[in-house]
Motif scaffolding. Structure first.
Motif, PDB file in Angstrom:
ATOM      1  N   ALA A 189     -68.344  94.401  61.500  1.00 50.07           N
ATOM      2  CA  ALA A 189     -67.553  95.383  60.752  1.00 50.07           C
ATOM      3  C   ALA A 189     -67.255  96.577  61.650  1.00 50.07           C
ATOM      4  O   ALA A 189     -68.113  97.010  62.424  1.00 50.07           O
ATOM      5  N   LYS A 190     -66.055  97.080  61.580  1.00 50.33           N
ATOM      6  CA  LYS A 190     -65.674  98.212  62.422  1.00 50.33           C
ATOM      7  C   LYS A 190     -66.599  99.398  62.146  1.00 50.33           C
ATOM      8  O   LYS A 190     -66.828  99.774  60.993  1.00 50.33           O
ATOM      9  N   GLY A 191     -67.112  99.972  63.219  1.00 53.56           N
ATOM     10  CA  GLY A 191     -68.050 101.073  63.094  1.00 53.56           C
ATOM     11  C   GLY A 191     -69.500 100.640  63.076  1.00 53.56           C
ATOM     12  O   GLY A 191     -70.400 101.468  63.214  1.00 53.56           O
ATOM     13  N   VAL A 247     -67.729  94.239  53.797  1.00 54.29           N
ATOM     14  CA  VAL A 247     -66.931  94.938  54.817  1.00 54.29           C
ATOM     15  C   VAL A 247     -66.061  96.023  54.187  1.00 54.29           C
ATOM     16  O   VAL A 247     -65.866  97.101  54.759  1.00 54.29           O
ATOM     17  N   HIS A 253     -57.875  85.628  61.563  1.00 53.98           N
ATOM     18  CA  HIS A 253     -58.616  86.879  61.375  1.00 53.98           C
ATOM     19  C   HIS A 253     -57.774  87.911  60.628  1.00 53.98           C
ATOM     20  O   HIS A 253     -58.276  88.636  59.748  1.00 53.98           O
ATOM     21  N   SER A 289     -58.697  89.479  57.011  1.00 52.64           N
ATOM     22  CA  SER A 289     -58.808  90.933  56.856  1.00 52.64           C
ATOM     23  C   SER A 289     -57.978  91.452  55.693  1.00 52.64           C
ATOM     24  O   SER A 289     -58.281  92.500  55.116  1.00 52.64           O
ATOM     25  N   LYS A 329     -65.748  89.656  68.621  1.00 49.29           N
ATOM     26  CA  LYS A 329     -66.175  89.930  69.997  1.00 49.29           C
ATOM     27  C   LYS A 329     -66.950  88.733  70.542  1.00 49.29           C
ATOM     28  O   LYS A 329     -67.384  87.865  69.801  1.00 49.29           O
ATOM     29  N   GLU A 383     -68.796  88.548  64.626  1.00 52.72           N
ATOM     30  CA  GLU A 383     -67.898  89.196  63.662  1.00 52.72           C
ATOM     31  C   GLU A 383     -68.604  90.458  63.169  1.00 52.72           C
ATOM     32  O   GLU A 383     -69.619  90.383  62.475  1.00 52.72           O
ATOM     33  N   ARG A 387     -63.119  98.638  55.780  1.00 52.38           N
ATOM     34  CA  ARG A 387     -63.331  98.914  57.203  1.00 52.38           C
ATOM     35  C   ARG A 387     -62.701  97.848  58.096  1.00 52.38           C
ATOM     36  O   ARG A 387     -62.284  98.125  59.213  1.00 52.38           O
ATOM     37  N   GLY A 388     -62.667  96.620  57.600  1.00 48.06           N
ATOM     38  CA  GLY A 388     -62.171  95.534  58.429  1.00 48.06           C
ATOM     39  C   GLY A 388     -63.230  95.081  59.428  1.00 48.06           C
ATOM     40  O   GLY A 388     -64.307  95.673  59.542  1.00 48.06           O
ATOM     41  N   THR A 389     -62.929  94.034  60.152  1.00 45.09           N
ATOM     42  CA  THR A 389     -63.881  93.504  61.136  1.00 45.09           C
ATOM     43  C   THR A 389     -63.196  93.337  62.488  1.00 45.09           C
ATOM     44  O   THR A 389     -61.964  93.297  62.578  1.00 45.09           O
ATOM     45  N   GLN A 390     -64.016  93.244  63.504  1.00 45.78           N
ATOM     46  CA  GLN A 390     -63.517  92.906  64.826  1.00 45.78           C
ATOM     47  C   GLN A 390     -64.291  91.704  65.347  1.00 45.78           C
ATOM     48  O   GLN A 390     -65.447  91.480  65.000  1.00 45.78           O
TER      49      GLN A 390
END
Length: 420
Positions: free
Chosen positions: A392-394, A362, A322, A326, A370, A390, A365-368
């Motif tokens: 995107a942040k926000g 993306v 990951h 990123s 979960k 997966e 912003r990047g991704t997280q």
């Protein structure tokens, strides 16, 4: 029934001796049924249809226990009630016939019936004996409380239930994924392929082994009576199966026809078959697409805490992938994938534009990641099936992805990745 046939140390052994006799008329009827095409019978009576899952087996086991205590009169009474409620439960009919025979004459030898009738009914009788042995074995060798199959490394909250099949015991185990971990809520007798397990090619009458997911819930009204209360298809062949060149399709968890309560331990063309009340419970309980189904020749049961080290070790690999993704460096990212990587038929080179498009969307912003679940399958190779969100942040929503990883030496690499 003579006391010598029953007073053997273990009650299970006493039952084996008892089951081995069978009244001539009943044997002849079983043989005739086995040799003639099955006729379409009326739908089950409302009382049988509403029966609780596992109830018939529990009553049968109680009859066995009564026999083991030489309480034959009470056993006969309960057996009579069981076959009245479930006239299509052949194993119960066998036990009831033995108890009736014991009222009339002593049982001198195992299978003490006229030679011709015993020979004609031999396949049916052998299947019923095997079924009884498998039911008893699964009850004798129950997993200790709190243990889980070793394949379930970690499940996400999205996996509300899980299923594990132990072909060697003809048993299916149903789990609920609770806040404190997997909880075994029920287990059932099942049948697998006529030629056993390790399915490889279309039509080989074997049940596949591996990690699968329920893909749909088929309406019983759209199915033949043969499939009973319904069917839950699984995703055979999965990506590991395809990588290995395996073929075939149509592997389901399904029920039994009206004239059969259960089938022999090895009786299907590759599907996993349950008694209709048991299947109905599963259909009411599990979720399509998110319920994993592990099918193993023999399950290994372990304490959940013993899996934590394996989870942490693999999490380092997933985190490394990951982080590299990123960074947006496709060249470095390539090192995380095997040379034979595929994504729904595309090679890594063909799939790269899809990957680049994801990265572009993306942006900075990047991704997280979960809701991660890890399911491990180990045979000639060590494989990890990983499902995660997966996002995107926000952002509130994102893609649900599944990856198949294989261990190569000390490294984990991805040989499949796709969006669900």
């Amino acid at each position: 029934m003579p006391g010598s046939a029953l007073k053997i140390g273990l009650w299970a052994l006493a039952c084996v001796a008892l089951w081995s006799s069978w009244p001539a008329r009943a044997l002849a009827a079983q043989a005739e049924k086995a040799q003639t095409p099955a006729r379409k019978t009326p739908a089950a009576a409302p009382r049988a249809a509403a029966v609780r899952d596992g109830e018939a087996e529990a009553r049968l086991i109680e009859i066995y226990r009564l026999i083991g205590r030489s309480a034959n009169r009470e056993a006969l009474k309960q057996a009579e009630g069981l076959v009245k409620d479930h006239p299509n439960f052949q194993l119960a009919q066998l036990v009831y016939g033995d108890l009736l025979a014991g009222q009339m004459r002593p049982v001198k030898t195992l299978g003490d019936v006229p030679e011709g009738e015993a020979k004609a009914a031999a396949p049916v009788l052998a299947d019923l004996r095997k079924e009884s042995q498998q039911r008893l074995r699964a009850l004798r060798e129950r997993p200790a409380p709190g243990l889980v199959p070793s394949q379930f490394l970690a499940l996400s909250p999205q996996n509300k239930h899980a299923i594990a099949v132990d072909a060697s015991k003809s048993r299916l185990y149903l789990f609920e994924n609770t806040a404190t971990g997997l909880k075994l809520v029920a287990d059932y007798y099942i049948s697998v392929g006529k030629l056993g397990t390790e399915k490889a090619v279309e039509g080989d009458q074997r049940t596949p082994l591996g990690v699968y997911f329920i893909t749909s819930n088929l309406n019983p009204r759209s199915l033949k009576d043969f499939y009973g209360a319904g069917a839950l298809p699984i995703n055979y062949p999965n990506q590991l199966d395809l990588k290995r060149g395996k073929t075939g399709s149509g592997i389901w968890l399904h029920g039994t026809p009206p004239e059969q309560f259960s089938r022999a331990p090895q009786a299907s063309d590759g599907c996993v078959v349950l008694a209709n009340p048991d299947l109905e419970r599963i259909i009411r309980t599990v979720e399509v697409r998110s319920t994993p189904v592990v099918i193993s020749q023999s399950l290994k049961w372990v304490p959940p805490q013993s899996l934590k080290a394996e989870v942490q070790s693999f999490e380092e690999a997933l985190k490394g992938w990951h982080t590299t993704k990123s960074s947006g460096d496709i060249r470095k990212l390539t090192a995380w994938y095997t040379p034979d990587f595929t994504s729904y038929g595309k090679t890594f080179a063909q799939w790269t534009p899809t990957l680049q498009s994801e990265l572009k969307q993306v942006g900075n912003r990047g991704t997280q990641i979960k809701d991660v679940s890890y399911l491990r399958w180990t045979d000639t190779a060590d494989t990890m099936v990983v499902t995660f969100g997966e996002v995107a942040k926000g952002a509130r929503t994102g893609l649900t992805k599944r990856q198949y990883w294989v261990r190569q030496g000390t490294q984990w690499k991805i040989f499949f990745e796709g969006t669900l």
